[in-house]
Design a protein around this motif. Structure first.
Motif, PDB file in Angstrom:
ATOM      1  N   GLU A  28       0.845  -1.186   0.000  1.00  0.00           N
ATOM      2  CA  GLU A  28       0.000   0.000   0.000  1.00  0.00           C
ATOM      3  C   GLU A  28       0.883   1.239   0.000  1.00  0.00           C
ATOM      4  OE1 GLU A  28      -3.927  -1.248   2.415  1.00  0.00           O
ATOM      5  OE2 GLU A  28      -2.115  -1.175   3.642  1.00  0.00           O
ATOM      6  N   ASN A  29       0.472   2.230  -0.782  1.00  0.00           N
ATOM      7  CA  ASN A  29       1.195   3.507  -0.875  1.00  0.00           C
ATOM      8  C   ASN A  29       2.651   3.329  -1.293  1.00  0.00           C
ATOM      9  OD1 ASN A  29      -1.079   5.055  -0.058  1.00  0.00           O
ATOM     10  ND2 ASN A  29      -0.706   4.329   2.034  1.00  0.00           N
ATOM     11  N   VAL A  30       2.890   2.430  -2.232  1.00  0.00           N
ATOM     12  CA  VAL A  30       4.244   2.171  -2.725  1.00  0.00           C
ATOM     13  C   VAL A  30       4.747   3.382  -3.492  1.00  0.00           C
ATOM     14  CG1 VAL A  30       5.611   0.743  -4.315  1.00  0.00           C
ATOM     15  CG2 VAL A  30       3.899  -0.310  -2.829  1.00  0.00           C
ATOM     16  N   ARG A  31       6.011   3.691  -3.288  1.00  0.00           N
ATOM     17  CA  ARG A  31       6.657   4.789  -3.999  1.00  0.00           C
ATOM     18  C   ARG A  31       7.930   4.272  -4.664  1.00  0.00           C
ATOM     19  NH1 ARG A  31       4.457   9.622  -2.377  1.00  0.00           N
ATOM     20  NH2 ARG A  31       3.101   9.466  -0.581  1.00  0.00           N
TER      21      ARG A  31
ATOM     22  N   PRO B   6       0.365   6.659 -10.011  1.00  0.00           N
ATOM     23  CA  PRO B   6      -1.077   6.416 -10.018  1.00  0.00           C
ATOM     24  C   PRO B   6      -1.434   5.006 -10.483  1.00  0.00           C
ATOM     25  CG  PRO B   6      -0.581   8.531 -11.019  1.00  0.00           C
ATOM     26  CD  PRO B   6       0.739   7.826 -10.789  1.00  0.00           C
ATOM     27  N   PHE B   7      -2.376   4.386  -9.796  1.00  0.00           N
ATOM     28  CA  PHE B   7      -2.910   3.052 -10.086  1.00  0.00           C
ATOM     29  C   PHE B   7      -1.910   1.920  -9.853  1.00  0.00           C
ATOM     30  CE2 PHE B   7      -4.904   6.114 -13.036  1.00  0.00           C
ATOM     31  CZ  PHE B   7      -6.181   6.143 -12.477  1.00  0.00           C
ATOM     32  N   LEU B   8      -0.707   2.237  -9.387  1.00  0.00           N
ATOM     33  CA  LEU B   8       0.293   1.196  -9.156  1.00  0.00           C
ATOM     34  C   LEU B   8       0.831   1.211  -7.734  1.00  0.00           C
ATOM     35  CD1 LEU B   8       2.337   1.463 -12.477  1.00  0.00           C
ATOM     36  CD2 LEU B   8       0.513  -0.146 -11.901  1.00  0.00           C
ATOM     37  N   SER B   9       0.200   1.947  -6.845  1.00  0.00           N
ATOM     38  CA  SER B   9       0.751   2.064  -5.502  1.00  0.00           C
ATOM     39  C   SER B   9       0.178   1.034  -4.530  1.00  0.00           C
ATOM     40  CB  SER B   9       0.542   3.470  -4.952  1.00  0.00           C
ATOM     41  OG  SER B   9      -0.838   3.737  -4.821  1.00  0.00           O
TER      42      SER B   9
ATOM     43  N   THR C 225      13.439  -0.222   2.460  1.00  0.00           N
ATOM     44  CA  THR C 225      13.136   0.446   3.727  1.00  0.00           C
ATOM     45  C   THR C 225      11.695   0.150   4.126  1.00  0.00           C
ATOM     46  OG1 THR C 225      12.483   2.478   2.604  1.00  0.00           O
ATOM     47  CG2 THR C 225      14.774   2.320   3.301  1.00  0.00           C
ATOM     48  N   HIS C 226      11.511  -0.129   5.386  1.00  0.00           N
ATOM     49  CA  HIS C 226      10.180  -0.316   5.948  1.00  0.00           C
ATOM     50  C   HIS C 226      10.293  -0.171   7.459  1.00  0.00           C
ATOM     51  CE1 HIS C 226      11.063  -4.389   7.485  1.00  0.00           C
ATOM     52  NE2 HIS C 226      11.640  -4.623   6.334  1.00  0.00           N
TER      53      HIS C 226
END
Length: 167
Positions: A6-9, A16-19, A138-139
């Protein structure tokens, strides 16, 4: 392993549409000693996602081993449990990772097997027969849910036929 991203960068940017997407991956864990410190990482053998664009970008720019398959997931919170279901379809057959856990997360104990699995910050992927690519991940420090039931059904040979073939 099944994940819901979720909310991948990528490079700090949300695409858009891939996060937000599911991923199921086959991996093993390693430790590598470099410059006087141990680096913990995961070696990825195969990654499955539901979106062709993710596969294209990851395989082209990061030498990953993604493939696109139909996928779905269900995350349920019940009275005192949680249920996690990840599914992907290969050869008209749904494969399923399905676990029921305790409802409340617990801290991951230092030096435990769970810490070894979750607290790794490097990924490794094979580029060719002589080279491996290392990248940093990173997480935040994760918590875990105690698994009380596992009803997973996976046709490993059907799903990972290419990866399991050996010379």
């Amino acid at each position: 392993m099944g994940f819901l991203f979720e909310n991948v960068r990528v490079l700090g940017m949300k695409i858009p549409f891939l996060s937000d997407f599911e991923e199921v991956n086959l991996r093993f864990y390693v430790k590598r000693f470099e410059n006087g410190v141990w680096k913990r990482g995961a070696v990825f053998i195969s990654k499955i996602v539901p979106k062709h664009t993710i596969t294209l970008v990851a395989n082209t720019f990061y030498n990953e081993h993604y493939r696109t398959l139909p996928m779905k997931h269900v995350l349920k919170v019940n009275g005192n449990s949680r249920e996690f279901i990840y599914q992907w379809k290969v050869k008209n057959k749904w494969n399923t990772i399905q676990v029921t856990t305790q409802k409340k997360p617990i801290a991951i104990a230092p030096d435990s097997e769970a810490e070894f699995i979750t607290e790794h910050y490097f990924g490794y992927t094979k580029i060719n027969e002589n080279a491996t690519f290392e990248y940093e991940v990173t997480h935040p420090r994760w918590q875990q849910f105690e698994v009380t039931k596992n009803e997973s059904v996976i046709d490993f040979e059907g799903v990972y036929e290419k990866e399991l073939l050996t010379d």
